[in-house]
Every structure is written in structure tokens, then in C-alpha cells.
Design a protein around this motif. Structure first.
Motif, PDB file in Angstrom:
ATOM      1  N   ASP A 188       0.831  -1.209   0.000  1.00 30.21           N
ATOM      2  CA  ASP A 188       0.000   0.000   0.000  1.00 30.21           C
ATOM      3  C   ASP A 188       0.867   1.260   0.000  1.00 30.21           C
ATOM      4  O   ASP A 188       0.548   2.258  -0.677  1.00 30.21           O
ATOM      5  N   ALA A 189       1.955   1.226   0.756  1.00 29.04           N
ATOM      6  CA  ALA A 189       2.873   2.385   0.792  1.00 29.04           C
ATOM      7  C   ALA A 189       3.475   2.628  -0.584  1.00 29.04           C
ATOM      8  O   ALA A 189       3.644   3.785  -1.011  1.00 29.04           O
ATOM      9  N   ALA A 191       2.043   1.766  -3.473  1.00 26.65           N
ATOM     10  CA  ALA A 191       0.970   2.222  -4.365  1.00 26.65           C
ATOM     11  C   ALA A 191       0.595   3.681  -4.120  1.00 26.65           C
ATOM     12  O   ALA A 191       0.251   4.413  -5.058  1.00 26.65           O
ATOM     13  N   GLU A 192       0.660   4.109  -2.879  1.00 30.14           N
ATOM     14  CA  GLU A 192       0.214   5.464  -2.525  1.00 30.14           C
ATOM     15  C   GLU A 192       1.280   6.537  -2.738  1.00 30.14           C
ATOM     16  O   GLU A 192       0.966   7.736  -2.688  1.00 30.14           O
ATOM     17  N   ASP A 193       2.502   6.118  -2.979  1.00 37.20           N
ATOM     18  CA  ASP A 193       3.590   7.082  -3.193  1.00 37.20           C
ATOM     19  C   ASP A 193       3.618   7.482  -4.663  1.00 37.20           C
ATOM     20  O   ASP A 193       3.895   6.657  -5.537  1.00 37.20           O
ATOM     21  N   GLY A 194       3.334   8.736  -4.936  1.00 34.88           N
ATOM     22  CA  GLY A 194       3.295   9.212  -6.314  1.00 34.88           C
ATOM     23  C   GLY A 194       4.628   9.179  -7.030  1.00 34.88           C
ATOM     24  O   GLY A 194       4.671   9.277  -8.256  1.00 34.88           O
ATOM     25  N   THR A 196       6.764   6.572  -6.798  1.00 33.10           N
ATOM     26  CA  THR A 196       7.202   5.189  -6.998  1.00 33.10           C
ATOM     27  C   THR A 196       7.522   4.956  -8.472  1.00 33.10           C
ATOM     28  O   THR A 196       6.696   5.266  -9.346  1.00 33.10           O
ATOM     29  N   ARG A 201       6.241  -0.260  -9.275  1.00 31.59           N
ATOM     30  CA  ARG A 201       4.786  -0.264  -9.080  1.00 31.59           C
ATOM     31  C   ARG A 201       4.167  -1.499  -9.724  1.00 31.59           C
ATOM     32  O   ARG A 201       3.271  -2.147  -9.141  1.00 31.59           O
ATOM     33  N   GLU A 205       2.147  -4.543  -7.823  1.00 33.11           N
ATOM     34  CA  GLU A 205       0.794  -4.969  -8.197  1.00 33.11           C
ATOM     35  C   GLU A 205       0.740  -6.465  -8.445  1.00 33.11           C
ATOM     36  O   GLU A 205      -0.236  -7.134  -8.088  1.00 33.11           O
TER      37      GLU A 205
END
Length: 217
Positions: A188-189, A191-194, A196, A201, A205
């Protein structure tokens, strides 16, 4: 008459200056000698440091050539020797390269070299963080998640230079050790970091898809 007074004043000033010179000239000369010596010493220091840096650079290049020729044992020895005597700028680079060369010989020994760099307070924070990441990468398949968490959690914090690599390794370690909750936390960290990287990424996934579905409450 005023000219006479001027001549007297001038004579008095000369006499006062002469007395001051006679009294303090030794100190003035000593100060000048010290200034000249200090400037000369600084120039000599700069020359010696530049010479040392040039010599270290040449030795570093020779060690790199050994590595490129797949002479890893010789390269490791050369980097290790350079790390012991090189100026600070080359010392850390040589230590990191020595660890990299040791990987083919003994990954655990290489990880120990990285750990020593990470624990060295004289090394800059960014280099220490890089060494921590490299050591963790070598131990990822064998270390427990608790060990990886201890090694990498600080590096995974927001704003850390190597947070992307740290988060990926923590997610992988948690998954391999059966801790799906921790794995999801790090995925989640990611995925939420713009910021990455796209490749990371995509890997995150793919790993997310391997996790069991979250139980519904």
C-alpha cells in the motif's frame, strides 16, 4: 610661524613612530613570519591533498579495471587496501566496491562489510543508507521479516532516498515469511507514493495479486 610648528609636530610624530617601532618591531616581524609560514603551510597542504587524491583516483581506476576483467578477488583486495589509506572521498567508495566484489566470494561476508559501513558514523547518512539497502538485498532470501524490518524500516520512511527499494524488500520479506498483513502495509505504501518508479509499481501490483483476499468482517 605655522610652518615651524608643523615641522616640530612632524619631528615629534617621527620620534613617536621610531619609539613604537623600536619597541614593537620584533612582534610585527614575528607576525609577518607567521603569516608567511601559515600561507606556505596551507599551500603545501593543498598540494599534498591534491596529490593524494590523484594517486587514490589512479588506484581506484585500476581496481575497477580488475573488476571489469572479472578478477573479483584481486579487485576486492585492491579496493580494501585503498579504503584503508585513501582520502575520505575515495575511502567510502572503495569500501562499497570492496563489498560488491566480495558478493561472488561470500554474500554473508559482503553483507557484513555493508553493515560495517552502515554503522560507521563518519560516513555520510546517504552512503550509510545505501549500504543498509545493499546488505538487506543480500540477506533477503535468508533473513526473517523481523530482521529485515529492523534493517530497513527507517529507510522506508517518507522522504528517504532509498524508500522505494526498502519498501519493496520489506514487502517481499513479509510475503516470504507468511506475514500478509505486513506485506499489504508495504505494498500500500508503494501504491500510494506518487514517486514510486513504474517498474516497481508493476512488481508491487503483481505481488498484491498473489496475496489472499482480505477477509470480510
Amino acid at each position: 610661524m605655522s610652518e615651524l610648528f608643523d615641522e616640530v609636530d612632524e619631528e615629534v610624530r617621527r620620534e613617536q613612530l621610531k619609539k613604537l617601532w623600536d619597541r614593537y618591531s620584533i612582534y610585527f616581524i614575528a607576525l609577518m613570519v607567521l603569516i608567511v609560514a601559515a600561507v606556505g603551510g596551507w599551500r603545501a597542504y593543498q598540494y599534498l591533498e591534491a596529490k593524494k587524491a590523484a594517486e587514490a583516483g589512479a588506484l581506484f581506476e585500476k581496481a575497477v579495471e580488475l573488476s571489469e576483467q572479472d578478477k573479483h578477488a584481486e579487485a576486492e583486495k585492491a579496493f580494501t587496501e585503498l579504503a584503508a589509506k585513501a582520502p575520505s572521498g575515495y575511502r567510502t567508495l572503495a569500501r562499497l566496491r570492496a563489498a560488491a566484489e566480495a558478493v561472488s566470494r561470500d554474500p554473508k561476508a559482503a553483507a557484513k562489510i555493508y553493515d560495517d559501513i552502515a554503522a560507521d558514523g563518519s560516513v555520510s547518512a546517504e552512503w550509510r543508507d545505501l549500504a543498509r539497502i545493499r546488505a538487506a538485498g543480500l540477506l533477503l532470501d535468508s533473513a526473517s521479516y523481523a530482521d529485515m524490518q529492523q534493517r530497513l524500516e527507517a529507510s522506508a520512511a517518507a522522504g528517504s532516498t532509498f524508500r522505494h527499494s526498502a519498501r519493496e524488500m520489506l514487502a517481499l520479506s513479509a510475503w516470504r515469511n507468511g506475514d500478509t498483513t505486513a506485506a499489504r502495509k508495504w505494498l500500500d505504501a508503494i501504491a500510494e507514493d506518487g514517486e514510486t518508479p513504474p517498474g516497481l509499481r508493476s512488481r508491487a501490483e503483481a505481488l498484491q495479486a498473489l496475496l489472499p483476499p482480505v477477509a470480510k468482517s
